[in-house]
Design a protein around this motif. Structure first.
Motif, PDB file in Angstrom:
ATOM      1  N   UNK A   1      37.062  37.801  54.193  1.00 55.02           N
ATOM      2  CA  UNK A   1      36.663  38.696  53.109  1.00 55.02           C
ATOM      3  C   UNK A   1      36.394  37.957  51.813  1.00 55.02           C
ATOM      4  N   UNK A   2      37.223  36.975  51.528  1.00 57.01           N
ATOM      5  CA  UNK A   2      37.010  36.188  50.299  1.00 57.01           C
ATOM      6  C   UNK A   2      35.703  35.407  50.377  1.00 57.01           C
ATOM      7  N   UNK A   3      35.403  34.843  51.541  1.00 55.16           N
ATOM      8  CA  UNK A   3      34.157  34.093  51.694  1.00 55.16           C
ATOM      9  C   UNK A   3      32.941  35.005  51.592  1.00 55.16           C
ATOM     10  N   UNK A   4      32.992  36.157  52.252  1.00 55.99           N
ATOM     11  CA  UNK A   4      31.842  37.054  52.182  1.00 55.99           C
ATOM     12  C   UNK A   4      31.640  37.577  50.764  1.00 55.99           C
ATOM     13  N   UNK A   5      32.740  37.878  50.089  1.00 53.80           N
ATOM     14  CA  UNK A   5      32.633  38.393  48.723  1.00 53.80           C
ATOM     15  C   UNK A   5      32.185  37.351  47.722  1.00 53.80           C
ATOM     16  N   UNK A   6      32.733  36.164  47.813  1.00 56.37           N
ATOM     17  CA  UNK A   6      32.412  35.116  46.834  1.00 56.37           C
ATOM     18  C   UNK A   6      31.046  34.497  47.079  1.00 56.37           C
ATOM     19  N   UNK A   7      30.726  34.267  48.341  1.00 52.27           N
ATOM     20  CA  UNK A   7      29.489  33.550  48.666  1.00 52.27           C
ATOM     21  C   UNK A   7      28.327  34.480  49.001  1.00 52.27           C
ATOM     22  N   UNK A   8      28.619  35.757  49.131  1.00 52.10           N
ATOM     23  CA  UNK A   8      27.589  36.740  49.499  1.00 52.10           C
ATOM     24  C   UNK A   8      26.935  36.360  50.827  1.00 52.10           C
ATOM     25  N   UNK A   9      27.780  36.051  51.803  1.00 50.36           N
ATOM     26  CA  UNK A   9      27.311  35.692  53.131  1.00 50.36           C
ATOM     27  C   UNK A   9      27.730  36.771  54.118  1.00 50.36           C
TER      28      UNK A   9
END
Length: 145
Positions: A57-65
């Motif tokens: 979740x942190x990666x998808x939210x921060x990186x918009x991936x």
């Protein structure tokens, strides 16, 4: 004589890509991808252990991936032993990945010190407020789309 353009997406993007390119040179020397470096920071900031889904979740939210890309990054990191799985639901840093993160962070701090040197603190504070607001608004637009 050139004039300073007002802040806009292009100016922000150019600054982002230039500073990211400087960081990418550090990452290339360590064999670490940008996504991996963000994941290392996220796990480190959580005390060294985090729930796998929270990291995704942190990666998808921060990186918009996409979630699949974030999961692939975490899986890749466990395969490379950058992360271990103390439980099936959690991932954790290893001693080696903690050292790797610290070396990347230190190099990134050195780059940032050079990039921001001589810029008045009040200008940096204003830029921080503006960019935080732009990020919040962009996230709201994405959430509504």
């Amino acid at each position: 004589m050139t004039t300073t353009p007002p802040v806009n997406g292009q100016v922000i993007g150019l600054a982002h890509y230039a500073s990211r390119a400087a960081l990418e040179s550090v990452l290339a020397r360590t064999g670490t991808t940008f996504h991996q470096s963000v994941a290392l920071r996220a796990v480190h900031d959580n005390g060294g252990t985090v729930e796998r889904d929270r990291l995704v979740g942190r990666l998808t939210g921060a990186l918009k991936i996409e979630e699949a890309v974030a999961r692939e990054t975490v899986d890749e990191m466990t395969a490379l032993k950058l992360l271990v799985e103390p439980t099936p639901e959690q991932v954790a840093l290893t001693d080696d990945s903690r050292e790797l993160f610290e070396s990347i962070r230190d190099a990134g701090n050195e780059i940032a010190a050079r990039l921001y040197a001589g810029i008045p603190a009040e200008d940096l504070a204003t830029a921080g407020r503006v960019l935080t607001l732009v990020t919040e608004r962009a996230n709201a637009v994405l959430a509504g789309s």
